[in-house]
Design a protein around this motif. Structure first.
Motif, PDB file in Angstrom:
ATOM      1  N   ASP A 163       0.815  -1.207   0.000  1.00  0.00           N
ATOM      2  CA  ASP A 163       0.000   0.000   0.000  1.00  0.00           C
ATOM      3  C   ASP A 163       0.859   1.271   0.000  1.00  0.00           C
ATOM      4  O   ASP A 163       0.820   2.062   0.929  1.00  0.00           O
ATOM      5  CB  ASP A 163      -0.923  -0.053   1.238  1.00  0.00           C
ATOM      6  N   HIS A 336       8.264   0.704   4.488  1.00  0.00           N
ATOM      7  CA  HIS A 336       8.433  -0.743   4.437  1.00  0.00           C
ATOM      8  C   HIS A 336       9.682  -1.098   3.622  1.00  0.00           C
ATOM      9  O   HIS A 336       9.660  -2.003   2.790  1.00  0.00           O
ATOM     10  CB  HIS A 336       7.222  -1.396   3.786  1.00  0.00           C
ATOM     11  N   ASN A 401       7.401  -6.824   6.552  1.00  0.00           N
ATOM     12  CA  ASN A 401       6.126  -6.269   6.990  1.00  0.00           C
ATOM     13  C   ASN A 401       4.979  -7.104   6.439  1.00  0.00           C
ATOM     14  O   ASN A 401       4.891  -7.343   5.225  1.00  0.00           O
ATOM     15  CB  ASN A 401       5.944  -4.836   6.491  1.00  0.00           C
ATOM     16  N   ASN A 452       0.385  -5.173  13.626  1.00  0.00           N
ATOM     17  CA  ASN A 452      -0.345  -4.051  13.028  1.00  0.00           C
ATOM     18  C   ASN A 452      -1.840  -4.331  13.166  1.00  0.00           C
ATOM     19  O   ASN A 452      -2.286  -5.424  12.813  1.00  0.00           O
ATOM     20  CB  ASN A 452      -0.014  -3.920  11.530  1.00  0.00           C
ATOM     21  N   TYR A 454      -6.080  -2.816  12.885  1.00  0.00           N
ATOM     22  CA  TYR A 454      -7.038  -1.801  12.444  1.00  0.00           C
ATOM     23  C   TYR A 454      -8.472  -2.147  12.850  1.00  0.00           C
ATOM     24  O   TYR A 454      -9.395  -1.972  12.066  1.00  0.00           O
ATOM     25  CB  TYR A 454      -6.936  -1.627  10.914  1.00  0.00           C
ATOM     26  N   TYR A 458     -10.969  -1.277   9.495  1.00  0.00           N
ATOM     27  CA  TYR A 458     -11.309  -2.238   8.430  1.00  0.00           C
ATOM     28  C   TYR A 458     -12.328  -3.262   8.927  1.00  0.00           C
ATOM     29  O   TYR A 458     -13.122  -3.772   8.151  1.00  0.00           O
ATOM     30  CB  TYR A 458     -10.055  -2.953   7.919  1.00  0.00           C
ATOM     31  N   GLU A 490       1.457  -0.545  13.970  1.00  0.00           N
ATOM     32  CA  GLU A 490       0.538   0.233  13.129  1.00  0.00           C
ATOM     33  C   GLU A 490      -0.827   0.240  13.780  1.00  0.00           C
ATOM     34  O   GLU A 490      -1.331  -0.814  14.187  1.00  0.00           O
ATOM     35  CB  GLU A 490       0.390  -0.385  11.724  1.00  0.00           C
ATOM     36  N   TRP A 535       0.138   4.681  12.666  1.00  0.00           N
ATOM     37  CA  TRP A 535       0.190   4.666  11.198  1.00  0.00           C
ATOM     38  C   TRP A 535      -0.660   5.800  10.707  1.00  0.00           C
ATOM     39  O   TRP A 535      -1.841   5.806  10.984  1.00  0.00           O
ATOM     40  CB  TRP A 535      -0.347   3.332  10.648  1.00  0.00           C
ATOM     41  N   PHE A 540       0.205   9.768   2.502  1.00  0.00           N
ATOM     42  CA  PHE A 540       1.172   9.412   1.462  1.00  0.00           C
ATOM     43  C   PHE A 540       0.480   8.859   0.230  1.00  0.00           C
ATOM     44  O   PHE A 540      -0.657   8.395   0.302  1.00  0.00           O
ATOM     45  CB  PHE A 540       2.211   8.411   2.003  1.00  0.00           C
ATOM     46  N   ARG A 548      -8.932   4.359  -1.275  1.00  0.00           N
ATOM     47  CA  ARG A 548      -7.853   5.335  -1.221  1.00  0.00           C
ATOM     48  C   ARG A 548      -8.257   6.597  -1.970  1.00  0.00           C
ATOM     49  O   ARG A 548      -8.020   6.727  -3.170  1.00  0.00           O
ATOM     50  CB  ARG A 548      -6.572   4.738  -1.818  1.00  0.00           C
ATOM     51  N   LYS A 555      -4.017   8.217   6.474  1.00  0.00           N
ATOM     52  CA  LYS A 555      -3.890   7.937   7.906  1.00  0.00           C
ATOM     53  C   LYS A 555      -2.829   8.807   8.580  1.00  0.00           C
ATOM     54  O   LYS A 555      -2.523   8.615   9.760  1.00  0.00           O
ATOM     55  CB  LYS A 555      -3.593   6.456   8.151  1.00  0.00           C
TER      56      LYS A 555
HETATM   57  C1  GCB Z   1      -1.107  -2.123   6.797  1.00  0.00           C
HETATM   58  C2  GCB Z   1       0.142  -2.012   6.002  1.00  0.00           C
HETATM   59  C3  GCB Z   1       0.381  -0.598   5.501  1.00  0.00           C
HETATM   60  C4  GCB Z   1      -0.926   0.035   5.028  1.00  0.00           C
HETATM   61  C5  GCB Z   1      -1.886   0.066   6.201  1.00  0.00           C
HETATM   62  C6  GCB Z   1      -3.249   0.683   5.834  1.00  0.00           C
HETATM   63  O1  GCB Z   1      -1.304  -3.015   7.559  1.00  0.00           O
HETATM   64  O2  GCB Z   1       1.282  -2.479   6.664  1.00  0.00           O
HETATM   65  O3  GCB Z   1       1.327  -0.636   4.471  1.00  0.00           O
HETATM   66  O4  GCB Z   1      -0.726   1.309   4.502  1.00  0.00           O
HETATM   67  O5  GCB Z   1      -2.100  -1.235   6.654  1.00  0.00           O
HETATM   68  O6  GCB Z   1      -3.418   1.871   5.963  1.00  0.00           O
HETATM   69  O7  GCB Z   1      -4.100  -0.080   5.393  1.00  0.00           O
END
Ligand code: GCB
Length: 581
Positions: A163, A336, A401, A452, A454, A458, A490, A535, A540, A548, A555
């Protein structure tokens, strides 16, 4: 590997400039002999990515030829002349004056060629063929058939299995340097502490073995310690520094180690490098810096900026460290891929702790091509440790990663990489950053765990209560299974700067603040958690896909042009209030 240095005995010439580029989508260049030079190129800045310099080439990830012409900047003598590339993404092949120098696979890591026999006093022509294609057998991979990866059923464009935007080109400086043929080729520093005495062991290696003597002087903080040693091919010496000024965030004390080689009382080479005396190790549930527990506060980041893409931009490095200082961070991960050598040098000077990551992102474990992927990962691990082993700021190696490592051969794959890294560096903890949680086979042998997560983004979108409960349960489960310290490397929420909602709602600045605060509460309630890396530090560029907006991962707690979102103020209040730094 030593970074080139200029002094009475060594010279460096930076070839950064406008070069010519010729894109080659039809692969005409090789048969047409472009390796010896081409016409009809257009100007391109080196170092920088091509994708941002030419709008029409934004998504072009194929082959491009670069060339530059230069006169030797010094009289050619009996020195050795070496061409060094800081980073070319992805596959580079180079020719000097029509002779092939060799090739290098993989971005973000340096490589060099001895050009002593090929360098002319005038009119040298350096040609570099860059192949930026994404392919399943490359690392990081791309264009991987659907179903091979668990990609949440989504594909991005360009089709990378990671990503961030797969920028291509010559991303870091190309240097020509001159050294004595029997000068120093490498130095390895390991530091230790005994009471209040610092121990600095120095291993030196020469390009050629001839009788010589090395004089080592360590200076700084009121100390000046010297010793000499006979050295043919290599030698090892330990310097003792009474009442050593230790290196740590907040007090990044550095000494200068000066190494001179001499024969018949005549100096013929000198190299100076900064030395930070510190120890780093995992003990029980803690990460100990200089014997004291340290808690990591900071970010996953990216080398990413408009116009230059992933190219070296020194002012951006200074700016980003200033922002990390402003916000009270003490650390970051080179997510990464390895960052520039300039970034690493400033981490030493400014006192930031770095989890140094190889370019192994998006790994999958299908048998097809697995050996090749392992070979590449070994090469990257070797090159990274070789490059960064002397930085006191580097406190851990991250081997990858988010590999898709619940697939069977993953454990063995990472065991190989772990053993390789351990054989090269006996001092630093080694980790793998995962998203598969308890299924991560590498957690059985890494020194600390990196996860990591979320939840409430997600999964469980918008539901922070449930998300934080799941996080808490998962952390406890991981700890009770592996009994190792863990860093959350993250966590975060995409946030459109200027979007507000009360009560907080996804994508609003309030939701980002709320999520970070709630996660951090959970993390700080667990004594085995050794760090919180948000994160991301900044928004970026990434590929295009439905999640996206505008081709950006949002983020960041700063925008891509480095303006703070509400979350930056929240973190600053929290982190500046923390005592340890
Ligand atoms: C992750 C990845 C990272 C992504 C992030 C995201 O787990 O390591 O590269 O940018 O999630 O924002 O989904």
């Amino acid at each position: 590997m030593l970074y080139p240095q200029s002094n009475r005995y060594r010279r460096v010439f930076d070839l950064s400039d406008f070069w010519d580029i010729h894109f080659d989508p039809d692969r005409e260049g090789r048969p047409a002999g472009w390796a010896s030079g081409f016409v009809d190129g257009q100007p391109i800045a080196v170092p920088a990515s091509w994708n941002e310099q030419f709008d029409s080439m934004r998504d072009y990830l194929g082959i491009a030829w670069y060339q530059t012409c230069f006169d030797a900047p010094w009289d050619i003598t009996d020195q050795k002349y070496i061409l060094r590339f800081g980073s070319v993404n992805y596959l580079a092949e180079a020719w000097l004056n029509g002779t092939r120098l060799g090739s290098h696979e993989g971005g973000h890591l340096p490589f060099e060629f001895d050009v002593t026999q090929l360098l002319h006093a005038e009119n040298n022509r350096l040609v570099v063929r860059v192949d930026g294609a994404l392919a399943p057998n490359r690392v990081p991979p791309g264009n991987v058939p659907l179903n091979t990866l668990d990609r949440f059923g989504e594909v991005n464009y360009p089709d990378s299995s990671f990503d961030f935007f797969p920028y291509c080109g010559i991303h870091r400086p190309v240097l020509l340097y001159a050294v004595a043929p029997d000068g120093l080729s490498d130095v390895t520093i390991i530091t230790d502490i005994n009471g209040d005495t610092g121990l600095v062991s120095v291993h030196i290696q020469r390009r050629e073995s001839t009788p010589a003597r090395a004089r080592l002087t360590l200076q700084g903080h009121g100390a000046s310690i010297s010793t000499t040693v006979e050295v043919d091919a290599q030698a090892e010496v330990t310097l003792k520094v009474p009442r050593a000024a230790l290196w740590a965030p907040g007090s990044p004390n550095l000494y200068d180690l000066n190494i001179e080689l001499e024969k018949d009382s005549r100096v013929f080479d000198r190299y100076t490098l900064p030395v930070g005396i510190r120890t780093i190790r995992v003990e029980g549930d803690q990460l100990l810096l200089n014997g004291r527990p340290i808690y990591l506060r900071g970010f996953g980041r990216h080398e990413d900026f408009p116009i230059v893409g992933r190219g070296l931009l020194p002012a951006l490095i200074v700016k980003d460290y200033a922002l990390m200082d402003w916000i009270g961070a003490n650390s970051f991960r080179t997510s990464h891929y390895p960052y520039s050598e300039q970034m690493m040098a400033l981490a030493d000077r400014l006192g930031f702790l770095v989890i140094d990551e190889t370019p192994a992102v998006g790994l999958f474990f299908d048998e097809d091509g697995l050996d090749r992927r392992l070979d590449l990962c070994c090469q990257y691990t070797r090159e990274l440790i070789d490059r960064d082993k002397n930085h006191p700021s580097v406190i851990a190696w991250s081997l990858a990663n988010e590999p898709h490592s619940h697939r069977p051969p993953a454990g063995e794959f990472f065991r190989n990489l772990y053993d390789l890294a351990r054989s090269m560096d006996t001092t630093r903890p080694i980790t793998v950053v995962t998203t598969v949680g308890e299924k991560e086979e590498a957690f059985a042998f890494v020194d600390f765990m990196c996860l990591n997560r979320y939840y409430a983004w997600y999964s469980e979108p918008g539901q922070l209560d449930i998300g934080c409960e799941r996080l808490s349960e998962e952390l406890d489960a991981l700890y009770s299974r592996y009994h190792k310290p863990l860093a959350l490397t993250e966590f975060g929420a995409d946030t459109v700067a200027g979007c507000h909602a009360e009560p907080p709602e996804m994508f609003s600045e309030e939701y980002q603040v709320e999520m970070l605060a709630r996660y951090i509460d959970v993390l700080r309630s667990k004594p085995f958690v050794i760090g919180e890396h948000v994160w991301n530090m900044c928004d970026f560029k990434t590929g295009q896909m439905v999640r996206r907006v505008g081709g950006y991962n949002l983020k960041g707690v700063f925008t891509r042009d480095r303006r703070p979102k509400m979350a930056a103020h929240y973190l600053r209040q929290l982190w500046k209030g923390d005592k340890a730094r």
